[in-house]
Design an enzyme around this catalytic site. Structure first.
Site, PDB file in Angstrom:
ATOM      1  N   ASP A  11     -10.970   3.279   4.049  1.00 39.12           N
ATOM      2  CA  ASP A  11     -11.322   1.850   4.030  1.00 39.12           C
ATOM      3  C   ASP A  11     -12.838   1.653   4.101  1.00 39.12           C
ATOM      4  OD1 ASP A  11      -9.294   0.036   3.644  1.00 39.12           O
ATOM      5  OD2 ASP A  11      -8.696  -0.068   5.754  1.00 39.12           O
ATOM      6  N   GLN A  34      -4.408  -1.041   9.565  1.00 36.19           N
ATOM      7  CA  GLN A  34      -4.311  -2.393   9.020  1.00 36.19           C
ATOM      8  C   GLN A  34      -4.837  -3.401  10.038  1.00 36.19           C
ATOM      9  OE1 GLN A  34      -3.313  -3.232   5.817  1.00 36.19           O
ATOM     10  NE2 GLN A  34      -4.081  -5.249   6.392  1.00 36.19           N
ATOM     11  N   LYS A  45       0.848  -1.200   0.000  1.00 36.59           N
ATOM     12  CA  LYS A  45       0.000   0.000   0.000  1.00 36.59           C
ATOM     13  C   LYS A  45       0.877   1.242   0.000  1.00 36.59           C
ATOM     14  CE  LYS A  45      -3.972  -2.196   2.162  1.00 36.59           C
ATOM     15  NZ  LYS A  45      -4.629  -2.590   3.410  1.00 36.59           N
TER      16      LYS A  45
END
Ligand code: NAD
Length: 295
Positions: free
Chosen positions: A119, A96, A52
């Site tokens: 997200d 994460q 990422k």
């Protein structure tokens, strides 16, 4: 034989379209903050966070990685998130997952500013998706819908079966298909006669985490199959492993009209959509209007 839906190529196109927003960067606005919670010590998470970060930088955005040790307290992680919430250089934040068991994942997600939640996991964005308001949609299901629309055009009226009801994939996937006017069935571990349910579907999205579970004879001929599963199984050579999806590709590709491979299907879309969501966040946070559908 089914057509192969090339997620890798689609993701490259999406990144290239994101590149068209370079002017934004000249004002130093488009930034992504990666906050690698204690996921920082999980090997799979390390790979995701590294990729990422790399792709964010390659796209010309800034990436700030906060790699915290697994024994970090929840308070310390929340303090990092709160700092990023108010940092004007950061337009997108992701934590994460999974987090270590001493942390409350929902509490951490709830601390992210919903307008930086690229997200799309914050309950405010879940509610926005459910009610049709603009927000942020989880990257993997949004990538799946992009692939479906690219392949099929309008999805209106089609029968869609989503296998799996997780907050990250199954549920948002069902909401997105509903918003595209599909007739949506969500199947899960308690569903009776799953093959019969799947046989009704023009669109099958498998997000289960069970290697090669969906067989070709479960499918309606010509169905479009999106395989979200990523499962590592023993390879043909001793000691080697390989990746397979939740769909038995060999038998399914004999019956389906189109199918995503694993790897190279849904997987590459996730990070490309994350970058897309961050560009959208940067525009919104700067009060700039642009055509979000162009990305
Ligand atoms: P999860 O474990 O949270 O959810 C799995 C779902 O499958 C559950 O809702 C469960 O009810 C359902 N299920 C389990 N056994 C079943 C059965 N026998 N029949 C029908 N349904 C059953 O998983 P998740 O986070 O949604 O991920 C699903 C898969 O997608 C995993 O393989 C994961 O690695 C993969 N994934 C891929 C990406 C990507 O970028 N491509 C992103 C997220 C997840």
């Amino acid at each position: 034989m089914a057509q192969i839906i090339d997620g890798k190529a689609f993701a490259e196109g999406l990144r290239a379209r994101g590149d068209g927003c370079r002017w934004l960067r000249s004002e130093d606005r488009t930034q992504a903050g990666t906050c690698g919670g204690a996921g920082g010590e999980d090997p799979a998470s390390q790979v995701y966070v590294r990729n990422k970060g790399k792709q964010t930088l390659a796209c010309g955005m800034a990436s700030f990685e906060h790699k915290l040790p697994a024994d970090t307290s929840e308070e310390e992680l929340l303090a990092v998130v709160e700092r990023l919430n108010t940092d004007p250089a950061v337009d997108g934040i992701l934590v994460q997952l999974p987090l270590p068991s001493h942390m409350n994942e929902q509490k951490v997600i709830a601390t992210i500013n919903p307008d930086k939640d690229v997200d799309g996991f914050h309950v405010v964005n879940v509610g926005r998706l459910a009610t049709g308001l603009p927000g942020f949609v989880p990257c993997t299901p949004l990538g799946c819908v992009m692939l479906l629309k690219d392949r099929l055009g309008s999805l209106s009226g089609l029968d869609a079966v989503v296998i799996g009801r997780s907050n990250i994939v199954g549920k948002p996937m069902a909401q997105l298909l509903l918003a595209e006017s599909c007739t949506v069935t969500v199947a899960h571990s308690r569903t009776r006669d799953l093959p019969e349910v799947v046989r009704r579907a023009d669109i099958v999205v498998a997000a289960v985490g069970r290697p090669e579970m969906v067989k070709g004879d479960w499918l309606k001929p010509g169905a479009t199959v999106i395989d979200v599963g990523i499962n590592r199984v023993p390879g043909s050579e001793e000691g080697k492993t390989r990746l397979v999806g939740d769909v038995d590709f060999a038998s399914a590709s004999e019956v389906a009209g189109a199918i995503t491979p694993v790897p190279g299907g849904v997987g590459p879309m996730t990070i490309a959509v994350l970058l897309r969501n961050t560009i959208v966040a940067a525009h919104r946070n700067a009060g700039l209007s642009f055509d979000e559908g162009s990305l």
